[in-house]
Design a protein around this motif. Structure first.
Motif, short mmCIF file in Angstrom:
data_model
loop_
_atom_site.label_atom_id
_atom_site.label_comp_id
_atom_site.label_asym_id
_atom_site.label_seq_id
_atom_site.Cartn_x
_atom_site.Cartn_y
_atom_site.Cartn_z
N LEU A 41 0.83 -1.20 0.00
CA LEU A 41 0.00 0.00 0.00
C LEU A 41 0.86 1.26 0.00
CD1 LEU A 41 -3.22 0.55 2.05
CD2 LEU A 41 -1.50 2.34 1.96
N VAL A 42 1.86 1.27 0.87
CA VAL A 42 2.73 2.45 0.98
C VAL A 42 3.54 2.65 -0.30
CG1 VAL A 42 4.73 3.41 2.20
CG2 VAL A 42 2.86 2.35 3.49
N GLN A 43 4.03 1.56 -0.88
CA GLN A 43 4.89 1.65 -2.06
C GLN A 43 4.13 1.54 -3.38
OE1 GLN A 43 8.06 -1.23 -1.63
NE2 GLN A 43 8.73 -0.38 0.34
N ARG A 44 2.81 1.39 -3.30
CA ARG A 44 1.96 1.23 -4.49
C ARG A 44 2.45 0.05 -5.35
NH1 ARG A 44 0.40 4.23 -1.37
NH2 ARG A 44 -0.61 6.25 -1.64
N ILE A 123 -2.78 8.77 5.88
CA ILE A 123 -2.16 7.52 5.43
C ILE A 123 -0.86 7.26 6.18
CG2 ILE A 123 -0.76 8.46 3.55
CD1 ILE A 123 -1.52 6.05 1.88
N SER A 124 -0.24 8.30 6.70
CA SER A 124 1.04 8.14 7.39
C SER A 124 0.89 7.39 8.72
CB SER A 124 1.67 9.52 7.65
OG SER A 124 0.85 10.28 8.53
N LEU A 125 -0.34 7.31 9.25
CA LEU A 125 -0.57 6.61 10.51
C LEU A 125 -0.76 5.10 10.33
CD1 LEU A 125 -3.14 9.09 12.14
CD2 LEU A 125 -0.69 8.91 12.63
N MET A 129 0.10 1.46 12.75
CA MET A 129 -1.06 0.67 13.18
C MET A 129 -0.91 -0.78 12.72
SD MET A 129 -5.07 1.47 12.37
CE MET A 129 -6.40 0.55 13.14
N ALA A 130 -0.45 -0.96 11.48
CA ALA A 130 -0.23 -2.30 10.94
C ALA A 130 0.88 -3.02 11.70
CB ALA A 130 0.10 -2.23 9.46
N ASP A 164 -7.13 3.31 19.41
CA ASP A 164 -6.81 4.75 19.41
C ASP A 164 -6.35 5.20 18.02
OD1 ASP A 164 -7.47 4.89 22.07
OD2 ASP A 164 -5.41 4.84 22.80
N PHE A 165 -5.53 4.38 17.37
CA PHE A 165 -5.10 4.69 16.01
C PHE A 165 -6.31 4.77 15.08
CE2 PHE A 165 -0.57 3.70 16.76
CZ PHE A 165 0.00 4.66 15.94
#
Length: 233
Positions: A41-44, A123-125, A129-130, A164-165
């Motif tokens: 997801l982060v790196q597409r 998206i940075s959070l 969380m993961a 909380d996240f």
């Protein structure tokens, strides 16, 4: 103890150890899927995301094999007391771990829909969380293998951080959508990603409660969860 009885105990212990190893393998695959789906997801990484989806079939196959072995173990070995609790807990746990894999797969399926979402600040959070949810899955399966009630309880205590996240991400995405209506579709996908992670945390906590009961014979006690801001009241 009669020689035949000792042989039966050894055979049961071997079956149980093989079952623990199988469940540990399932947990490793589920944990990897969580981490890998978030990396994609982060790196597409569309190709990587497709592989996460495809690899979920391995987890399904392991679940079927584990269930077969557990039913066979209960039927043939007729375990009692602590051993029966562990066998029943194992039967429930394999289903939950498979479901955790499904949530990770669902995250991977959204990767193609999130091109250009890097400008959406919440998206940075998600990676942190993961990370927490993946560690919860790892640690709760370790607790099961080690029959460690204290470690299982520690997993439950981390679920609040995941909640909380989720609450922070939900509110941030809601604000972002109100300020930039063009971001609504991608923000909604990110919200579903966060919800999937929150559910993984819940499932890891459910497993922890099963592990605690199997290890100690006692119920852990009811957890208090805050209200989910995305649930209608």
């Amino acid at each position: 103890m009669q020689p035949g009885s000792q042989h039966t105990v050894k055979a049961f212990d071997q079956d149980l150890n093989e079952l623990r190893a199988l469940i540990s393998q399932m947990g490793g695959l589920a944990e990897h899927s969580i981490r890998e789906s978030m990396r994609c997801l982060v790196q597409r990484d569309r190709e990587g995301a497709l592989k996460v989806v495809e690899d979920d079939k391995k987890l399904d196959a392991l679940e079927a094999e584990a269930e077969r072995r557990i039913v066979q173990l209960i039927a043939l070995r007729a375990p009692m007391a602590d051993d029966l609790r562990e066998a029943v807990a194992a039967l429930k746990i394999v289903g939950v771990v498979e479901r955790i894999g499904d949530y990770a797969k669902n995250i991977a399926k959204r990767v193609p829909q999130l091109d250009g979402a890097s400008s959406i600040e919440p998206i940075s959070l998600l990676p942190e969380m993961a990370r927490i949810t993946a560690e919860m899955v790892h640690d709760v399966l370790d607790a099961f293998i080690e029959r460690d009630g204290d470690k299982a309880r520690a997993v439950c205590e981390r679920d609040q951080a995941v909640d909380d996240f989720y609450n922070s991400i939900f509110r941030a995405l809601l604000t972002f959508m109100m300020e930039d209506p063009q971001s609504i579709t991608q923000s909604a996908h990110l919200l579903f990603v966060a919800k999937n992670l929150e559910r993984i945390g819940d499932h890891a906590t459910n497993v922890a409660e099963m592990v605690y009961f199997a290890a100690t014979g006692d119920r852990m006690g009811e957890r208090q969860k805050g209200l989910d801001p995305s649930d209608p009241q």
